[in-house]
Design a protein around this motif. Sequence first.
Motif, PDB file in Angstrom:
ATOM      1  N   ILE A  24       0.850  -1.181   0.000  1.00 39.47           N
ATOM      2  CA  ILE A  24       0.000   0.000   0.000  1.00 39.47           C
ATOM      3  C   ILE A  24       0.891   1.238   0.000  1.00 39.47           C
ATOM      4  CG2 ILE A  24      -1.949  -1.120   1.160  1.00 39.47           C
ATOM      5  CD1 ILE A  24      -1.104   0.341   3.733  1.00 39.47           C
ATOM      6  N   VAL A  25       0.369   2.305  -0.560  1.00 38.40           N
ATOM      7  CA  VAL A  25       1.078   3.576  -0.552  1.00 38.40           C
ATOM      8  C   VAL A  25       0.674   4.345   0.703  1.00 38.40           C
ATOM      9  CG1 VAL A  25       1.377   5.791  -1.736  1.00 38.40           C
ATOM     10  CG2 VAL A  25       1.224   3.667  -3.054  1.00 38.40           C
ATOM     11  N   VAL A  26       1.666   4.933   1.358  1.00 35.92           N
ATOM     12  CA  VAL A  26       1.426   5.704   2.572  1.00 35.92           C
ATOM     13  C   VAL A  26       2.001   7.104   2.362  1.00 35.92           C
ATOM     14  CG1 VAL A  26       1.800   5.822   5.060  1.00 35.92           C
ATOM     15  CG2 VAL A  26       1.615   3.588   3.931  1.00 35.92           C
ATOM     16  N   ASP A  27       1.146   8.114   2.539  1.00 41.65           N
ATOM     17  CA  ASP A  27       1.604   9.503   2.481  1.00 41.65           C
ATOM     18  C   ASP A  27       2.102   9.899   3.859  1.00 41.65           C
ATOM     19  OD1 ASP A  27       0.775   9.778  -0.176  1.00 41.65           O
ATOM     20  OD2 ASP A  27      -1.230  10.417   0.427  1.00 41.65           O
ATOM     21  N   LEU A  28       3.258  10.551   3.911  1.00 39.05           N
ATOM     22  CA  LEU A  28       3.822  11.047   5.153  1.00 39.05           C
ATOM     23  C   LEU A  28       3.779  12.566   5.123  1.00 39.05           C
ATOM     24  CD1 LEU A  28       7.068   8.864   5.182  1.00 39.05           C
ATOM     25  CD2 LEU A  28       4.858   8.300   6.168  1.00 39.05           C
ATOM     26  N   ASP A  29       3.331  13.175   6.207  1.00 40.52           N
ATOM     27  CA  ASP A  29       3.266  14.634   6.290  1.00 40.52           C
ATOM     28  C   ASP A  29       3.781  15.083   7.648  1.00 40.52           C
ATOM     29  OD1 ASP A  29       1.719  15.590   3.827  1.00 40.52           O
ATOM     30  OD2 ASP A  29       0.412  14.010   4.601  1.00 40.52           O
ATOM     31  N   TYR A  30       4.563  16.164   7.621  1.00 35.12           N
ATOM     32  CA  TYR A  30       5.049  16.785   8.848  1.00 35.12           C
ATOM     33  C   TYR A  30       4.804  18.282   8.735  1.00 35.12           C
ATOM     34  CZ  TYR A  30       8.071  18.550  12.512  1.00 35.12           C
ATOM     35  OH  TYR A  30       8.547  19.201  13.614  1.00 35.12           O
ATOM     36  N   ASP A  31       4.131  18.825   9.719  1.00 35.65           N
ATOM     37  CA  ASP A  31       3.816  20.250   9.750  1.00 35.65           C
ATOM     38  C   ASP A  31       4.430  20.847  11.012  1.00 35.65           C
ATOM     39  OD1 ASP A  31       2.726  22.800   9.860  1.00 35.65           O
ATOM     40  OD2 ASP A  31       0.704  22.127   9.353  1.00 35.65           O
ATOM     41  N   PRO A  32       5.331  21.818  10.863  1.00 33.97           N
ATOM     42  CA  PRO A  32       5.957  22.423  12.043  1.00 33.97           C
ATOM     43  C   PRO A  32       4.957  23.056  13.007  1.00 33.97           C
ATOM     44  CG  PRO A  32       7.124  23.066  10.064  1.00 33.97           C
ATOM     45  CD  PRO A  32       5.874  22.358   9.626  1.00 33.97           C
ATOM     46  N   ALA A  33       3.731  23.317  12.554  1.00 34.55           N
ATOM     47  CA  ALA A  33       2.705  23.842  13.459  1.00 34.55           C
ATOM     48  C   ALA A  33       2.337  22.795  14.517  1.00 34.55           C
ATOM     49  CB  ALA A  33       1.469  24.271  12.675  1.00 34.55           C
ATOM     50  N   ASP A  34       2.565  21.521  14.215  1.00 31.54           N
ATOM     51  CA  ASP A  34       2.380  20.424  15.162  1.00 31.54           C
ATOM     52  C   ASP A  34       3.705  19.671  15.211  1.00 31.54           C
ATOM     53  OD1 ASP A  34       1.389  18.476  16.830  1.00 31.54           O
ATOM     54  OD2 ASP A  34      -0.023  17.641  15.371  1.00 31.54           O
ATOM     55  N   PRO A  35       4.731  20.265  15.855  1.00 32.99           N
ATOM     56  CA  PRO A  35       6.111  19.805  15.679  1.00 32.99           C
ATOM     57  C   PRO A  35       6.450  18.428  16.222  1.00 32.99           C
ATOM     58  CG  PRO A  35       6.009  21.419  17.436  1.00 32.99           C
ATOM     59  CD  PRO A  35       4.638  21.378  16.802  1.00 32.99           C
ATOM     60  N   PHE A  36       5.592  17.856  17.054  1.00 28.89           N
ATOM     61  CA  PHE A  36       5.900  16.557  17.638  1.00 28.89           C
ATOM     62  C   PHE A  36       5.285  15.401  16.850  1.00 28.89           C
ATOM     63  CE2 PHE A  36       6.242  19.578  21.142  1.00 28.89           C
ATOM     64  CZ  PHE A  36       7.499  19.258  21.639  1.00 28.89           C
TER      65      PHE A  36
END
Length: 142
Positions: A24-36
């Motif tokens: 399966i394909v998994v998208d990864l996202d990181y937003d510094p507004a929610d840094p943890f």
Amino acid sequence: MHSSTVQGHVVMNLVVSHELSFRIVVDLDYDPADPFAVRFTFHLPGDAPVTWFFARELLLDGISRPTGEGDVHIHPVGEELSEVCVVLHSPDGDARLVASAPPLIAFLARTDRLVPMGEEPTGSELDEQLAAILAKGCENLG
């Protein structure tokens, strides 16, 4: 204040049994507004995407040693640390996913360049950032 995000994709194997797994394909996202947190969106065949939020540090730790409690457990697979197993527990059942470690490490390195591990804003820094965001938002309304 950081305005950019880190995004990536990884292919994971959803393990149904010893004999059956599918990719399966998994998208990864990181937003510094929610840094943890890191957001994983799993694209399951025939179903709507499913999103889970993991602690960024949990993912980092799980690449080299077993870690996690509650709904998310992560551990390396084999001696070479070339694969990572993610076990998710939900009321609908459990899921066991296996991914190659290098793409996860590369994604985490990109998040670390944006917000270094251990230097996430806390307490008063977050209050100041929130006040600045709210002030800008009010200015834009006028």
